[in-house]
Design a protein around this motif. Structure first.
Motif, PDB file in Angstrom:
ATOM      1  N   VAL A  18       6.871   3.363   4.788  1.00  0.00           N
ATOM      2  CA  VAL A  18       7.645   2.378   5.259  1.00  0.00           C
ATOM      3  C   VAL A  18       8.762   1.716   5.006  1.00  0.00           C
ATOM      4  N   ARG A  36       1.308   3.562   1.969  1.00  0.00           N
ATOM      5  CA  ARG A  36       1.871   3.661   3.710  1.00  0.00           C
ATOM      6  C   ARG A  36       3.011   3.101   3.821  1.00  0.00           C
ATOM      7  N   GLU A  37       1.967   1.592   3.353  1.00  0.00           N
ATOM      8  CA  GLU A  37       3.750  -0.262   3.388  1.00  0.00           C
ATOM      9  C   GLU A  37       5.315   0.887   2.523  1.00  0.00           C
ATOM     10  N   THR A  55       2.356   1.049  15.531  1.00  0.00           N
ATOM     11  CA  THR A  55       2.009   0.787  14.171  1.00  0.00           C
ATOM     12  C   THR A  55       2.221   1.190  13.149  1.00  0.00           C
ATOM     13  N   THR A  86       1.232  -1.329   0.042  1.00  0.00           N
ATOM     14  CA  THR A  86      -0.176  -0.068  -0.182  1.00  0.00           C
ATOM     15  C   THR A  86       0.689   0.846  -0.124  1.00  0.00           C
ATOM     16  N   ARG A 109       4.647  -6.305   8.180  1.00  0.00           N
ATOM     17  CA  ARG A 109       3.243  -6.238   7.073  1.00  0.00           C
ATOM     18  C   ARG A 109       4.081  -6.448   5.437  1.00  0.00           C
ATOM     19  N   VAL A 110       4.874  -5.659   5.626  1.00  0.00           N
ATOM     20  CA  VAL A 110       6.286  -5.364   4.704  1.00  0.00           C
ATOM     21  C   VAL A 110       7.343  -6.588   4.695  1.00  0.00           C
ATOM     22  N   THR A 154       4.080  -2.995  13.287  1.00  0.00           N
ATOM     23  CA  THR A 154       2.720  -3.522  12.618  1.00  0.00           C
ATOM     24  C   THR A 154       2.932  -3.322  10.904  1.00  0.00           C
ATOM     25  N   HIS A 155       3.252  -2.245  10.630  1.00  0.00           N
ATOM     26  CA  HIS A 155       3.155  -2.142   8.860  1.00  0.00           C
ATOM     27  C   HIS A 155       4.790  -2.775   8.758  1.00  0.00           C
TER      28      HIS A 155
END
Length: 212
Positions: free
Chosen positions: A158, A154-155, A181, A152, A188-189, A184-185
């Motif tokens: 990051v 945002r990802e 947060t 995404t 996911r990345v 968490t990102h």
């Protein structure tokens, strides 16, 4: 012995074992399941690279590699083996203690000198993307790099900060989000990129043009 004395001076850190070679390190990792292992690279018998790979594959511990200022020639292999970070052997006591705490908390640790040298070396020989056109615009590069497509917006932000070698706390400050947060990102990345460590993700960021 010096490292042990430094670590044992911290009230929240316990040194549970010491190994003189890679094979012993693997055996102790299996038996003790420590939160963090400080791994040298050059050791008698089984070296630190193969020991790191075995420990990471068995998920016995997170491995923090100790390297020299000019970068040991095997550090790149340690990265591929799954080391979560790199420290200089000249690290100050306070920085060493902080690094162990951060790795135990799930963060990565990269000495600035090591980060610049490692990522600079990878950036010097980027992996070409089939059918792509070279551009200095990070967004354009990201769009044509298949590894980045699943992320995404945002990802990608990051991942860019990971490429700069930032910790979760620093990423949070840079992107105006909480450290939790950011963590968490980052998770996911790593999952979407298929990377086991932050450093591997940082290399992807550099190769994709997201971080200069």
């Amino acid at each position: 012995m010096g490292l042990r004395l430094i670590l044992e001076a911290a009230p929240d850190i316990e040194v549970v074992g010491e190994a003189g070679d890679g094979q012993s390190a693997i055996e102790l990792a299996r038996a003790l399941r420590p939160d963090v292992i400080l791994m040298d690279i050059r050791m008698p018998g089984l070296d630190g690279i193969r020991a790191t790979r075995a420990i990471v594959e068995e998920q016995a511990s997170d491995v923090l590699v100790l390297t020299t200022f000019d970068l040991d020639e095997y550090v790149f292999e340690a990265l591929r083996a799954g080391a979560v970070g790199f420290l200089l052997k000249t690290v100050e006591p306070a920085a060493l203690i902080d690094a162990v705490r951060r790795v135990a908390a799930g963060d990565g640790v990269l000495a600035p000198e090591v980060t610049r040298a490692l990522l600079g070396a990878f950036a010097a020989a980027p992996t070409p993307v089939a059918g792509s056109t070279v551009t200095t615009a990070a967004v354009a590069v990201a769009r044509i790099d298949p590894r980045i497509e699943p992320l995404t917006e945002r990802e990608r932000d990051v991942l860019t900060e990971l490429g700069r070698g930032l910790s979760n706390q620093q990423i949070g400050r840079a992107l105006f989000i909480t450290e939790a947060t950011a963590k968490t990102h980052v998770s996911r990345v790593l999952g979407k990129l298929g990377c086991r460590t932050r450093m591997q993700a940082a290399v992807v960021a550099r190769e994709a043009g997201l971080a200069a």
